[in-house]
Design a protein around this motif. Structure first.
Motif, PDB file in Angstrom:
ATOM      1  N   ARG A  47      33.532  53.200  48.554  1.00  0.00           N
ATOM      2  CA  ARG A  47      34.144  53.504  47.258  1.00  0.00           C
ATOM      3  C   ARG A  47      33.518  52.756  46.090  1.00  0.00           C
ATOM      4  O   ARG A  47      33.329  53.328  45.025  1.00  0.00           O
ATOM      5  N   ALA A  48      33.222  51.488  46.258  1.00  0.00           N
ATOM      6  CA  ALA A  48      32.722  50.685  45.139  1.00  0.00           C
ATOM      7  C   ALA A  48      31.202  50.610  45.139  1.00  0.00           C
ATOM      8  O   ALA A  48      30.557  51.060  44.202  1.00  0.00           O
ATOM      9  N   VAL A  49      30.634  50.080  46.199  1.00  0.00           N
ATOM     10  CA  VAL A  49      29.192  49.847  46.218  1.00  0.00           C
ATOM     11  C   VAL A  49      28.419  51.154  46.126  1.00  0.00           C
ATOM     12  O   VAL A  49      27.521  51.301  45.285  1.00  0.00           O
ATOM     13  N   ILE A  50      28.779  52.119  46.970  1.00  0.00           N
ATOM     14  CA  ILE A  50      28.089  53.411  46.955  1.00  0.00           C
ATOM     15  C   ILE A  50      28.719  54.339  45.923  1.00  0.00           C
ATOM     16  O   ILE A  50      28.019  54.970  45.135  1.00  0.00           O
ATOM     17  N   GLY A  51      30.047  54.411  45.904  1.00  0.00           N
ATOM     18  CA  GLY A  51      30.739  55.331  44.998  1.00  0.00           C
ATOM     19  C   GLY A  51      30.436  55.090  43.528  1.00  0.00           C
ATOM     20  O   GLY A  51      30.284  56.031  42.755  1.00  0.00           O
ATOM     21  N   TYR A  54      34.404  36.227  43.405  1.00  0.00           N
ATOM     22  CA  TYR A  54      33.030  35.993  42.954  1.00  0.00           C
ATOM     23  C   TYR A  54      33.002  35.776  41.442  1.00  0.00           C
ATOM     24  O   TYR A  54      33.695  36.461  40.688  1.00  0.00           O
ATOM     25  N   ARG A  55      32.175  34.834  41.051  1.00  0.00           N
ATOM     26  CA  ARG A  55      32.053  34.531  39.622  1.00  0.00           C
ATOM     27  C   ARG A  55      30.608  34.134  39.325  1.00  0.00           C
ATOM     28  O   ARG A  55      30.092  33.181  39.892  1.00  0.00           O
ATOM     29  N   PHE A  56      29.964  34.896  38.457  1.00  0.00           N
ATOM     30  CA  PHE A  56      28.608  34.570  38.040  1.00  0.00           C
ATOM     31  C   PHE A  56      28.624  33.321  37.173  1.00  0.00           C
ATOM     32  O   PHE A  56      29.588  33.092  36.422  1.00  0.00           O
ATOM     33  N   ALA A  57      27.576  32.536  37.277  1.00  0.00           N
ATOM     34  CA  ALA A  57      27.450  31.327  36.445  1.00  0.00           C
ATOM     35  C   ALA A  57      27.572  31.713  34.975  1.00  0.00           C
ATOM     36  O   ALA A  57      27.000  32.710  34.532  1.00  0.00           O
ATOM     37  N   GLY A  58      28.339  30.957  34.243  1.00  0.00           N
ATOM     38  CA  GLY A  58      28.507  31.192  32.807  1.00  0.00           C
ATOM     39  C   GLY A  58      29.507  32.275  32.455  1.00  0.00           C
ATOM     40  O   GLY A  58      29.709  32.561  31.278  1.00  0.00           O
ATOM     41  N   GLU A 113      32.534  41.959  34.815  1.00  0.00           N
ATOM     42  CA  GLU A 113      31.182  41.996  35.380  1.00  0.00           C
ATOM     43  C   GLU A 113      31.107  41.298  36.747  1.00  0.00           C
ATOM     44  O   GLU A 113      30.267  41.643  37.578  1.00  0.00           O
ATOM     45  N   ASN A 114      31.978  40.331  36.976  1.00  0.00           N
ATOM     46  CA  ASN A 114      32.009  39.634  38.270  1.00  0.00           C
ATOM     47  C   ASN A 114      32.343  40.577  39.425  1.00  0.00           C
ATOM     48  O   ASN A 114      32.009  40.297  40.574  1.00  0.00           O
ATOM     49  N   PHE A 115      32.991  41.676  39.115  1.00  0.00           N
ATOM     50  CA  PHE A 115      33.481  42.565  40.164  1.00  0.00           C
ATOM     51  C   PHE A 115      32.353  43.287  40.890  1.00  0.00           C
ATOM     52  O   PHE A 115      32.563  43.815  41.973  1.00  0.00           O
ATOM     53  N   SER A 116      31.150  43.269  40.352  1.00  0.00           N
ATOM     54  CA  SER A 116      30.028  43.885  41.073  1.00  0.00           C
ATOM     55  C   SER A 116      29.756  43.150  42.383  1.00  0.00           C
ATOM     56  O   SER A 116      29.167  43.727  43.299  1.00  0.00           O
ATOM     57  N   ASN A 117      30.184  41.897  42.485  1.00  0.00           N
ATOM     58  CA  ASN A 117      29.988  41.110  43.707  1.00  0.00           C
ATOM     59  C   ASN A 117      31.311  40.706  44.359  1.00  0.00           C
ATOM     60  O   ASN A 117      31.338  39.825  45.201  1.00  0.00           O
ATOM     61  N   ARG A 118      32.393  41.363  43.959  1.00  0.00           N
ATOM     62  CA  ARG A 118      33.693  41.065  44.564  1.00  0.00           C
ATOM     63  C   ARG A 118      33.961  42.030  45.699  1.00  0.00           C
ATOM     64  O   ARG A 118      33.943  43.245  45.530  1.00  0.00           O
ATOM     65  N   GLN A 121      27.180  46.518  34.754  1.00  0.00           N
ATOM     66  CA  GLN A 121      28.088  45.929  33.771  1.00  0.00           C
ATOM     67  C   GLN A 121      28.742  47.011  32.923  1.00  0.00           C
ATOM     68  O   GLN A 121      29.949  46.969  32.684  1.00  0.00           O
ATOM     69  N   ARG A 122      27.951  47.993  32.482  1.00  0.00           N
ATOM     70  CA  ARG A 122      28.522  49.108  31.695  1.00  0.00           C
ATOM     71  C   ARG A 122      29.528  49.895  32.529  1.00  0.00           C
ATOM     72  O   ARG A 122      30.613  50.235  32.059  1.00  0.00           O
ATOM     73  N   THR A 123      29.179  50.179  33.772  1.00  0.00           N
ATOM     74  CA  THR A 123      30.071  50.935  34.665  1.00  0.00           C
ATOM     75  C   THR A 123      31.396  50.205  34.845  1.00  0.00           C
ATOM     76  O   THR A 123      32.472  50.809  34.747  1.00  0.00           O
ATOM     77  N   LEU A 124      31.332  48.908  35.102  1.00  0.00           N
ATOM     78  CA  LEU A 124      32.552  48.134  35.344  1.00  0.00           C
ATOM     79  C   LEU A 124      33.380  47.985  34.075  1.00  0.00           C
ATOM     80  O   LEU A 124      34.613  48.037  34.131  1.00  0.00           O
ATOM     81  N   ARG A 125      32.737  47.820  32.934  1.00  0.00           N
ATOM     82  CA  ARG A 125      33.498  47.747  31.670  1.00  0.00           C
ATOM     83  C   ARG A 125      34.227  49.058  31.424  1.00  0.00           C
ATOM     84  O   ARG A 125      35.386  49.071  30.992  1.00  0.00           O
TER      85      ARG A 125
END
Length: 190
Positions: free
Chosen positions: A20-24, A118-122, A129-134, A166-170
């Motif tokens: 659903r997330a990674v491929i979808g 998951y949380r990217f540095a900064g 945007e962190n959700f791409s790796n959650r 980032q655009r997709t998740l926003r």
């Protein structure tokens, strides 16, 4: 609290997240090909300590190293009982990289990271945007360097993947992410 309403079956949760997330959402444009060819290994660790997880990781690295890529190209090592705290998990990644090196696998295999917090540095803890790796559970993604290199070479402009994600998740937002990963409803997409 996690944004991924994980159920009780970590492998089923992870399969659903992958579809659903990674491929979808096409967060990783390389994931669909290995998923369709059934070359993703879903390994569930019962490790309850970082030391036990390191042993499980060593076994999975050896298995991936010794297995034909046509059978298993990548492994998701899911470990729901250990490293639930993201900072502890993040610290563990140094030990994972050291293990890869000590096994003589630098340049052969690599470990990528996914975690429910998951949380990217900064970034802020709640930045979308962190959700791409959650992921629904803490996991270590074992990849073959050759496969990564081939996938990146075949992709027209791999540098745009992060910006597109980032655009997709926003656009999706937190409510959309939750709806996408509602575990109880709907068939898996992919």
């Amino acid at each position: 609290m996690t944004e991924n309403p994980a159920g009780t079956d970590p492998i089923a949760d992870t399969r659903r997240w992958l579809q659903r997330a990674v491929i979808g959402l096409n967060l990783c444009p390389f994931a669909k090909a290995v998923a369709v060819r059934d070359q993703v290994r879903f390994a569930l660790s019962d490790a309850a300590t970082p030391e036990a997880l390191l042993q499980a990781l060593a076994a999975e690295l050896a298995l991936l190293r010794d297995t034909d890529p046509d059978a298993v190209d990548t492994t998701l090592l899911i470990h729901p009982r250990v490293l639930g705290d993201f900072l502890d998990y993040n610290d563990f990644l140094d030990a994972a990289d050291a293990l890869v090196a000590s096994m003589g696998l630098d340049g052969v295999l690599q470990v990528a990271s996914f975690h429910p917090r998951y949380r990217f540095a900064g970034s802020g803890e709640d930045d979308i945007e962190n959700f791409s790796n959650r992921s629904p559970h803490p996991m270590l993604h074992l990849l073959r360097e050759d496969s990564v290199a081939r996938a990146v070479a075949a992709y027209p402009d791999p540098d745009v993947i992060v910006e597109r994600n980032q655009r997709t998740l926003r656009r999706l937002g937190r409510a959309g992410w939750r709806a996408l990963l509602t575990w109880e409803t709907g068939p898996e997409r992919g």
